[in-house]
Design a protein around this motif. Structure first.
Motif, PDB file in Angstrom:
ATOM      1  N   UNK A  98       0.872  -1.174   0.000  1.00 17.74           N
ATOM      2  CA  UNK A  98       0.000   0.000   0.000  1.00 17.74           C
ATOM      3  C   UNK A  98       0.904   1.218   0.000  1.00 17.74           C
ATOM      4  N   UNK A  99       0.679   2.106  -0.945  1.00 22.49           N
ATOM      5  CA  UNK A  99       1.494   3.309  -1.092  1.00 22.49           C
ATOM      6  C   UNK A  99       0.668   4.491  -0.587  1.00 22.49           C
ATOM      7  N   UNK A 100       0.971   4.949   0.609  1.00 18.41           N
ATOM      8  CA  UNK A 100       0.201   6.019   1.241  1.00 18.41           C
ATOM      9  C   UNK A 100       1.075   7.250   1.427  1.00 18.41           C
ATOM     10  N   UNK A 101       0.490   8.410   1.238  1.00 21.54           N
ATOM     11  CA  UNK A 101       1.228   9.659   1.409  1.00 21.54           C
ATOM     12  C   UNK A 101       0.560  10.838   0.719  1.00 21.54           C
ATOM     13  N   UNK A 102      -0.270  10.568  -0.282  1.00 17.22           N
ATOM     14  CA  UNK A 102      -0.979  11.667  -0.942  1.00 17.22           C
ATOM     15  C   UNK A 102      -2.006  12.263   0.013  1.00 17.22           C
ATOM     16  N   UNK A 103      -2.276  13.547  -0.156  1.00 15.49           N
ATOM     17  CA  UNK A 103      -3.254  14.241   0.675  1.00 15.49           C
ATOM     18  C   UNK A 103      -4.605  14.413  -0.017  1.00 15.49           C
ATOM     19  N   UNK A 104      -4.731  13.877  -1.223  1.00 15.03           N
ATOM     20  CA  UNK A 104      -5.991  13.962  -1.956  1.00 15.03           C
ATOM     21  C   UNK A 104      -6.072  12.759  -2.899  1.00 15.03           C
ATOM     22  N   UNK A 105      -7.107  12.697  -3.691  1.00  7.58           N
ATOM     23  CA  UNK A 105      -7.387  11.562  -4.558  1.00  7.58           C
ATOM     24  C   UNK A 105      -6.208  11.206  -5.458  1.00  7.58           C
ATOM     25  N   UNK A 106      -5.967   9.921  -5.631  1.00 16.76           N
ATOM     26  CA  UNK A 106      -4.987   9.442  -6.609  1.00 16.76           C
ATOM     27  C   UNK A 106      -5.751   9.166  -7.898  1.00 16.76           C
ATOM     28  N   UNK A 107      -5.408   9.894  -8.946  1.00 12.61           N
ATOM     29  CA  UNK A 107      -6.129   9.838 -10.221  1.00 12.61           C
ATOM     30  C   UNK A 107      -5.530   8.882 -11.241  1.00 12.61           C
ATOM     31  N   UNK A 108      -4.210   8.675 -11.171  1.00 18.86           N
ATOM     32  CA  UNK A 108      -3.545   7.901 -12.214  1.00 18.86           C
ATOM     33  C   UNK A 108      -2.307   7.230 -11.627  1.00 18.86           C
ATOM     34  N   UNK A 109      -1.992   6.061 -12.158  1.00 16.96           N
ATOM     35  CA  UNK A 109      -0.823   5.293 -11.711  1.00 16.96           C
ATOM     36  C   UNK A 109      -0.140   4.666 -12.920  1.00 16.96           C
ATOM     37  N   UNK A 110       1.168   4.439 -12.787  1.00 18.56           N
ATOM     38  CA  UNK A 110       1.934   3.825 -13.880  1.00 18.56           C
ATOM     39  C   UNK A 110       3.160   3.125 -13.313  1.00 18.56           C
ATOM     40  N   UNK A 111       3.584   2.057 -13.994  1.00 18.20           N
ATOM     41  CA  UNK A 111       4.826   1.359 -13.670  1.00 18.20           C
ATOM     42  C   UNK A 111       5.946   1.878 -14.552  1.00 18.20           C
ATOM     43  N   UNK A 112       7.172   1.887 -13.995  1.00 18.23           N
ATOM     44  CA  UNK A 112       8.351   2.208 -14.797  1.00 18.23           C
ATOM     45  C   UNK A 112       8.634   1.043 -15.744  1.00 18.23           C
ATOM     46  N   UNK A 113       9.325   1.302 -16.855  1.00 19.19           N
ATOM     47  CA  UNK A 113       9.624   0.234 -17.819  1.00 19.19           C
ATOM     48  C   UNK A 113      10.401  -0.944 -17.225  1.00 19.19           C
ATOM     49  N   UNK A 114      11.201  -0.689 -16.177  1.00 17.39           N
ATOM     50  CA  UNK A 114      11.980  -1.778 -15.555  1.00 17.39           C
ATOM     51  C   UNK A 114      11.227  -2.462 -14.410  1.00 17.39           C
ATOM     52  N   UNK A 115       9.976  -2.086 -14.190  1.00 20.06           N
ATOM     53  CA  UNK A 115       9.107  -2.665 -13.140  1.00 20.06           C
ATOM     54  C   UNK A 115       9.564  -2.348 -11.722  1.00 20.06           C
ATOM     55  N   UNK A 116      10.541  -1.488 -11.526  1.00 18.87           N
ATOM     56  CA  UNK A 116      11.085  -1.227 -10.191  1.00 18.87           C
ATOM     57  C   UNK A 116      10.391  -0.083  -9.463  1.00 18.87           C
ATOM     58  N   UNK A 117       9.691   0.766 -10.205  1.00 17.21           N
ATOM     59  CA  UNK A 117       9.086   1.948  -9.601  1.00 17.21           C
ATOM     60  C   UNK A 117       7.641   2.113 -10.062  1.00 17.21           C
TER      61      UNK A 117
END
Length: 157
Positions: A98-117
């Protein structure tokens, strides 16, 4: 959600199982699965061939706005109005991080090409770069004047 043939314009498959509208869909890198995100607070992975639900991700408490497959197809990341991004096993449906830290809605997500981030974009006017392995926020990208509505990596990462 519906899968459409671009060549014929015909609906090739209906993916029926969410209780509310689908807000996002992503095709797996090998083209065999579809991840859907829904206002019902869940995301699902479906078989393109059979239309069957393979797994359901149900730990978000608010609408899920975005879903994306990792480039190797092993994980799905979801972003939600609960201000979190979550990383899931695309096979078992288990929540990995679980990636928590934003103070408002998360609208979009993406993986890095190497799958590490993972990159998350939020209405808090930031984007955050996360480590897939640890779940640590590596960098907060600030300075946006308005909501950040989309996250993407360049091909080089």
């Amino acid at each position: 959600a519906k899968l459409w043939s671009v060549a014929s314009g015909a609906c090739s498959r209906t993916l029926d199982g969410h209780g509310e509208p689908v807000s996002s869909a992503a095709i797996s890198p090998d083209g065999t699965r579809v991840a859907t995100a829904s206002v019902d607070g869940t995301a699902k992975v479906w078989s393109v061939e059979s239309g069957e639900c393979i797994c359901t991700f149900g730990k978000h408490v608010f609408p899920v706005r975005s879903a994306a497959f990792s480039p190797d197809g092993t994980h799905v990341v979801t972003g939600s109005f609960d201000r979190k991004a979550m990383i899931w096993s695309a096979e078992s449906g288990e929540c990995i991080r679980t990636l928590a830290g934003h103070r408002d809605w998360v609208r979009s997500v993406a993986f890095s090409p190497d799958c590490a981030k993972v990159l998350s974009a939020s209405d808090d006017r930031t984007a955050r770069l996360w480590s897939l392995e640890s779940g640590e926020c590596l960098r907060t990208l600030q300075g946006h004047r308005y909501h950040v509505r989309s996250a993407a990596f360049s091909p080089s990462g």
